[in-house]
Design a protein around this motif. Sequence first.
Motif, mmCIF file in Angstrom:
data_model
loop_
_atom_site.group_PDB
_atom_site.id
_atom_site.type_symbol
_atom_site.label_atom_id
_atom_site.label_comp_id
_atom_site.label_asym_id
_atom_site.label_seq_id
_atom_site.Cartn_x
_atom_site.Cartn_y
_atom_site.Cartn_z
ATOM 1 N N LEU B 68 -41.196 41.193 -0.036
ATOM 2 C CA LEU B 68 -40.464 41.900 1.027
ATOM 3 C C LEU B 68 -39.136 41.191 1.243
ATOM 4 N N SER B 70 -35.533 41.308 3.184
ATOM 5 C CA SER B 70 -34.852 41.962 4.294
ATOM 6 C C SER B 70 -33.492 41.343 4.511
ATOM 7 N N LEU B 83 -42.601 43.581 9.639
ATOM 8 C CA LEU B 83 -43.328 42.578 8.881
ATOM 9 C C LEU B 83 -44.827 42.654 9.173
ATOM 10 N N ALA B 86 -46.344 45.566 7.416
ATOM 11 C CA ALA B 86 -46.434 45.292 5.982
ATOM 12 C C ALA B 86 -47.601 44.330 5.720
ATOM 13 N N LEU B 97 -48.027 38.253 0.613
ATOM 14 C CA LEU B 97 -46.661 38.715 0.767
ATOM 15 C C LEU B 97 -45.612 37.601 0.659
ATOM 16 N N PHE B 99 -41.965 36.658 1.395
ATOM 17 C CA PHE B 99 -40.969 37.186 2.311
ATOM 18 C C PHE B 99 -39.657 36.436 2.148
ATOM 19 N N ILE B 125 -40.534 45.617 -1.480
ATOM 20 C CA ILE B 125 -39.993 46.378 -0.355
ATOM 21 C C ILE B 125 -38.628 45.820 -0.005
ATOM 22 N N ALA B 127 -35.970 45.944 2.869
ATOM 23 C CA ALA B 127 -35.911 46.373 4.266
ATOM 24 C C ALA B 127 -34.586 46.050 4.927
ATOM 25 N N GLY B 304 -43.396 49.819 8.606
ATOM 26 C CA GLY B 304 -43.801 48.703 7.743
ATOM 27 C C GLY B 304 -45.068 49.057 6.975
ATOM 28 N N THR B 308 -45.353 49.805 2.806
ATOM 29 C CA THR B 308 -46.256 48.976 2.018
ATOM 30 C C THR B 308 -47.293 49.841 1.321
#
Lengths: 351, 351
Positions: B68, B70, B83, B86, B97, B99, B125, B127, B304, B308
């Motif tokens: 993920l 962002s 978050l 997700a 995950l 991040f 993802i 974001a 989220g 996902t």
Amino acid sequence: MGARVTIADVAARAGVSISTVSLVLNNKPTRISEETRERVRQAAQDIGYSPNKVAQGLRRRLTHTLGLISDSIATTPYAGQMLAGAQDVARENGYMLFFVDTGADAEIEEQALSQMQAQQVDALIFAAMWHREVTPPTNLPNKAVYLDCFSQTSPRPSVVPDEIAGGRAAVQYLVNAGHRRIAYVDVDENPPPIASKLRHRGYLAIHEENHLPVDPALHVKGASTHDGGRQATEKLLALPKEERPTAIFCFNDRMAAGVYTALRSHGFEIPSDLSVVGYDDQQLVAAELYPPLTTVALPHYEMGKWATEVALGIRPHSGTDPPHLMPCPLITRESVAPPPVGAPTHPGGEA
Amino acid sequence: MGARVTIADVAARAGVSISTVSLVLNNKPTRISEETRERVRQAAQDIGYSPNKVAQGLRRRLTHTLGLISDSIATTPYAGQMLAGAQDVARENGYMLFFVDTGADAEIEEQALSQMQAQQVDALIFAAMWHREVTPPTNLPNKAVYLDCFSQTSPRPSVVPDEIAGGRAAVQYLVNAGHRRIAYVDVDENPPPIASKLRHRGYLAIHEENHLPVDPALHVKGASTHDGGRQATEKLLALPKEERPTAIFCFNDRMAAGVYTALRSHGFEIPSDLSVVGYDDQQLVAAELYPPLTTVALPHYEMGKWATEVALGIRPHSGTDPPHLMPCPLITRESVAPPPVGAPTHPGGEA
DNA sequence: GTGAAAGCGCTAACAT
DNA sequence: ATGTTAGCGCTTTCAC
């Protein structure tokens, strides 16, 4: 997906063996001619090779991966800064960060920990979204480090905010502005959060150092919310005029916002009639209040960095050190002024 | 650290081959006697075996890992809910995950993407922390999905809030309460954020559907802050009495807080004199205002989850679908009431 | 200077 | 019903 191209492809294109490629790409101090080195690098570049970290991780037994488990970031607006601090040092050192938010559910915590172990993370951070003592999952590895929390029974390296110093700074600032009757709008929880006790300790220490009497009537409590702050302030305003504070130190910014509300509704101006100082420097509240709130910042970013640095072994740490105390800077804005002239100091006080 | 014990250890202890162990532990539909199955499971349990995900990932070419990326969570207090959404679906499906927050730095974005690819993530993802069109990194894989953003030039599955419907719900609510002169306190940015335009579209649609005239003087703008909301409101209050609004719809909660401040300073009561509705349902602001703010919630958690689910292939999606519009629920609190009796409706309006 | 080969821990054909 | 074996993509001795 992603790196479909392997080291073998590079080797083929450069006309060398895969070991040569590996040696070159990892800058191993082996004597491979500068010529072949260049050829390999070129080949890798040409076909867009990038090493498969999973294969590397398996072989090297080092994944360049870091786990961060927290109780709750979703419900804590300012928590992001801890993550940001962790992230920055992770990135600078070539680590990727696994993040999981457990909602403080013990079962999820344990499961997340196992997952991270199974993923072979190289380091682990266990974070709380507010300063507290935690009872960590039983499977917390030895090499983990605590962020914004600690445990007596299961000690590890740990960082927490220096709340006493924060309380001291806030109150000293008020004293310097000329205040003698300073209230503490505290949180009303049982047991009290560690931060509440420590900030109060700072409050008391400054009083003592400045030979200021401590009036128990000025220590009021309420819920840790806007409304809690408002209600606690009402108690203060219910005191006889000469016993009222000229300044209010609040457990946090949310309560300070409530203090503002109460003060306003009684016609008091901030800071000319009363000064107020908060704690947390919470985004979207402290700076947006009228007037902008002087407050003590929680060093979330710095703590995130610190924890990650020791987790990664970049920052030395002897496992048995007490929690590292991170300074909480005073953020001065516009909610503090000298007390009004002729304001009461304290019964029998030295003005 | 972690799983020092391997499948070979389990095999040895159970007196079987490692393939048997693998078969059993992965519940493969191969006919292995229930007896040995049990023995293997017991052995695994006894020595605390848990499979090395890195080795599994290498072999299966599936890491059960999700990335993920962002632009900025650290500076966005409510981002956490995306978050969290997700995370929840990741966890429920056995994914971990990765991040990373890039601070919207294109170079970091690209680097993060490469790193994730190198880590062989199964899904990605991308974001944004507020609804906008993004120009994604050139190396964004095809299987990525956009969360709270989209791209015309580089389309992927995408979820965004249904801003028009949100604007409609807010304004319809006001109309239902009896309001006829409704202001829109908009954000003053160039180009305007997508959300600003769409919410206004909802505002206009409701006016049209209810045959209400739209007064351009009631569309005021300011910075997307407390102070911006305050200043925009001053413009509204500077209008001749009968041209003033009886209700104000705000671009966001921060501005709504500023609207409160301006209204108060002019002696207006909320909601008896004027009603106000915000947008975002921002934590620590909307609910803590006096009176608590009626507002439209941004469905961060739900978005989220959605992102996902499609990233993981749990939720079907044909790559070319337009962005999925997630409903924004109206959160009714206490900042809306009928207009004061005898309040102006609009010049020549039908009351 | 460079290549062959073993093996990280696991899965999945293929044997038996 | 279970075991053998060949890799997944990479690193690293050890030969040459």
